[in-house]
Design a protein around this motif. Structure first.
Motif, mmCIF file in Angstrom:
data_model
loop_
_atom_site.group_PDB
_atom_site.id
_atom_site.type_symbol
_atom_site.label_atom_id
_atom_site.label_comp_id
_atom_site.label_asym_id
_atom_site.label_seq_id
_atom_site.Cartn_x
_atom_site.Cartn_y
_atom_site.Cartn_z
ATOM 1 N N MET A 1 57.194 -20.548 -86.733
ATOM 2 C CA MET A 1 57.638 -19.255 -86.250
ATOM 3 C C MET A 1 58.495 -18.617 -87.345
ATOM 4 N N ASP A 2 58.221 -17.371 -87.616
ATOM 5 C CA ASP A 2 58.954 -16.610 -88.615
ATOM 6 C C ASP A 2 60.137 -15.920 -87.936
ATOM 7 N N SER A 3 61.321 -16.429 -88.179
ATOM 8 C CA SER A 3 62.501 -15.907 -87.468
ATOM 9 C C SER A 3 62.866 -14.485 -87.897
ATOM 10 N N ARG A 4 62.620 -14.136 -89.163
ATOM 11 C CA ARG A 4 62.925 -12.765 -89.597
ATOM 12 C C ARG A 4 61.983 -11.760 -88.936
ATOM 13 N N LEU A 5 60.707 -12.120 -88.846
ATOM 14 C CA LEU A 5 59.744 -11.239 -88.179
ATOM 15 C C LEU A 5 60.058 -11.131 -86.696
ATOM 16 N N LEU A 6 60.461 -12.234 -86.090
ATOM 17 C CA LEU A 6 60.837 -12.216 -84.680
ATOM 18 C C LEU A 6 62.047 -11.316 -84.455
ATOM 19 N N ALA A 7 63.047 -11.432 -85.302
ATOM 20 C CA ALA A 7 64.247 -10.602 -85.155
ATOM 21 C C ALA A 7 63.926 -9.125 -85.353
ATOM 22 N N SER A 8 63.088 -8.813 -86.338
ATOM 23 C CA SER A 8 62.743 -7.407 -86.544
ATOM 24 C C SER A 8 61.881 -6.878 -85.404
ATOM 25 N N GLY A 9 61.003 -7.720 -84.860
ATOM 26 C CA GLY A 9 60.173 -7.291 -83.731
ATOM 27 C C GLY A 9 60.990 -7.029 -82.483
ATOM 28 N N VAL A 10 61.908 -7.928 -82.196
ATOM 29 C CA VAL A 10 62.767 -7.746 -81.015
ATOM 30 C C VAL A 10 63.678 -6.531 -81.208
ATOM 31 N N GLY A 11 64.205 -6.365 -82.409
ATOM 32 C CA GLY A 11 65.063 -5.214 -82.685
ATOM 33 C C GLY A 11 64.321 -3.895 -82.593
ATOM 34 N N THR A 12 63.104 -3.860 -83.133
ATOM 35 C CA THR A 12 62.298 -2.640 -83.070
ATOM 36 C C THR A 12 61.902 -2.320 -81.635
ATOM 37 N N THR A 13 61.539 -3.327 -80.869
ATOM 38 C CA THR A 13 61.208 -3.110 -79.460
ATOM 39 C C THR A 13 62.425 -2.585 -78.705
ATOM 40 N N LEU A 59 54.053 -5.990 -81.357
ATOM 41 C CA LEU A 59 53.115 -6.635 -82.269
ATOM 42 C C LEU A 59 53.830 -7.562 -83.250
ATOM 43 N N ALA A 60 54.960 -7.125 -83.789
ATOM 44 C CA ALA A 60 55.711 -7.965 -84.720
ATOM 45 C C ALA A 60 56.229 -9.222 -84.020
ATOM 46 N N THR A 61 56.697 -9.071 -82.790
ATOM 47 C CA THR A 61 57.158 -10.233 -82.032
ATOM 48 C C THR A 61 56.010 -11.199 -81.780
ATOM 49 N N PHE A 62 54.860 -10.680 -81.423
ATOM 50 C CA PHE A 62 53.690 -11.524 -81.209
ATOM 51 C C PHE A 62 53.289 -12.249 -82.488
ATOM 52 N N LEU A 63 53.253 -11.528 -83.597
ATOM 53 C CA LEU A 63 52.849 -12.136 -84.870
ATOM 54 C C LEU A 63 53.854 -13.179 -85.356
ATOM 55 N N ALA A 64 55.106 -13.080 -84.929
ATOM 56 C CA ALA A 64 56.097 -14.075 -85.310
ATOM 57 C C ALA A 64 55.786 -15.428 -84.680
ATOM 58 N N TYR A 65 55.133 -15.435 -83.536
ATOM 59 C CA TYR A 65 54.800 -16.674 -82.847
ATOM 60 C C TYR A 65 53.449 -17.244 -83.252
ATOM 61 N N VAL A 66 52.574 -16.433 -83.795
ATOM 62 C CA VAL A 66 51.226 -16.867 -84.141
ATOM 63 C C VAL A 66 51.243 -17.456 -85.554
ATOM 64 N N GLU A 67 50.805 -18.682 -85.660
ATOM 65 C CA GLU A 67 50.733 -19.339 -86.963
ATOM 66 C C GLU A 67 49.412 -18.957 -87.623
ATOM 67 N N PRO A 68 49.438 -18.598 -88.924
ATOM 68 C CA PRO A 68 48.177 -18.256 -89.583
ATOM 69 C C PRO A 68 47.277 -19.484 -89.715
ATOM 70 N N SER A 69 46.006 -19.273 -89.522
ATOM 71 C CA SER A 69 45.038 -20.362 -89.608
ATOM 72 C C SER A 69 44.487 -20.455 -91.027
#
Length: 72
Positions: A1-13, A59-69
């Motif tokens: 999980m990318d914590s910076r992407l998660l924080a920016s996604g939650v903040g933007t939401t 979308l950013a919050t979702f992508l923070a949880y999805v691991e790239p394959s």
């Protein structure tokens, strides 16, 4: 999980929801029948920006949880 992407996604939401709630509290969000007659272009722009912030944040919050394959 990318914590910076998660924080920016939650903040933007959160920012998008705050914009939409602020617009609703000021009476900018109206019934569809009267919206086109009474809403100024700047208000339509603010509503659109609020919705865009919410969508991008979710979308950013979702992508923070999805691991790239890496399956070739």
């Amino acid at each position: 999980m990318d914590s910076r992407l998660l924080a920016s996604g939650v903040g933007t939401t959160g920012l998008g929801v705050a914009v939409l709630l602020g617009l609703a509290a000021n009476g900018v969000v109206r019934q569809p029948a009267s919206a086109s007659e009474q809403t100024m272009p700047a208000e339509f722009l603010a509503i659109g920006i609020g919705f865009l912030l919410v969508v991008v944040g979710v979308l950013a919050t979702f992508l923070a949880y999805v691991e790239p394959s890496m399956n070739g």
